[in-house]
Design a protein around this motif. Sequence first.
Motif, short mmCIF file in Angstrom:
data_model
loop_
_atom_site.label_atom_id
_atom_site.label_comp_id
_atom_site.label_asym_id
_atom_site.label_seq_id
_atom_site.Cartn_x
_atom_site.Cartn_y
_atom_site.Cartn_z
N GLU A 149 0.80 -1.31 0.00
CA GLU A 149 -0.22 -0.05 0.06
C GLU A 149 0.92 1.35 0.02
O GLU A 149 1.68 1.31 0.76
N LEU A 150 0.78 2.05 -0.94
CA LEU A 150 1.38 3.49 -1.06
C LEU A 150 0.50 4.59 -1.42
O LEU A 150 -0.67 4.35 -1.72
N GLU A 158 -3.39 7.20 -3.69
CA GLU A 158 -3.25 6.00 -2.92
C GLU A 158 -3.66 4.83 -3.97
O GLU A 158 -4.26 4.78 -5.03
N THR A 180 -0.77 -2.48 -10.92
CA THR A 180 -1.22 -1.25 -9.73
C THR A 180 -2.42 -1.28 -9.58
O THR A 180 -3.33 -0.98 -10.84
N ASN A 189 0.56 7.27 -10.36
CA ASN A 189 1.59 6.77 -9.65
C ASN A 189 3.06 7.07 -10.02
O ASN A 189 3.82 6.44 -9.55
#
Length: 204
Positions: A149-150, A158, A180, A189
């Motif tokens: 999780e990023l 997110e 992703t 991202n």
Amino acid sequence: MKTLQMPAPSQTATLDTGALRSSFLLEELFRPGELTLVYTDLDRAIIGSAVPQGSPLVLDSADELRASYFCERREMGVLNFGAKGTVMVDGVAHELDKCDCLYIGRGSKEVSFASADASSPAEFYLISYPAHAAYPTIKATPADATRVELGTKEECNERTICQYIHENGIKSCQLVMGYTEFKPGSIWNTMPAHTHLRRSEVYC
């Protein structure tokens, strides 16, 4: 198989939008009924797609490889972004649903791609690199992936990185592969745009 030569970093800085797109963007992938491959001079990576609609699409060698068969000295990762399909590897059928992954090891001689339903085909995304050793062919589903999780809501990034082929997952020589998932409201991202000296990255 098309060959794509990448511009040098100093040259890239001088390119306009059209030249950047022609140098880095592969617009010929995911053609219905076709298997498409692009050989690049970026770590000798091969990027491709297979969208079978009728007969299975067979992965053959090419003059550029100087090999009897495609995976004679290469490994390959396959991600299915379409409907259910099957990847045959040396007579063994591997059924892939959407977002399933298959690692194909060096030495695999016969590889082909088929769709369960020609009217709703599988869409296989392919990445291949040279391999110095043989690892077993392995399938993985989203439930098997390592999930990282990023990001934050404030930065609209997110996301969950689903890792398939990596040091703690499916073993390979140098190929790393995953996908992703973006959370609702998140839109990017990779910004700011960047490069890595330690590795090449290919995004679908």
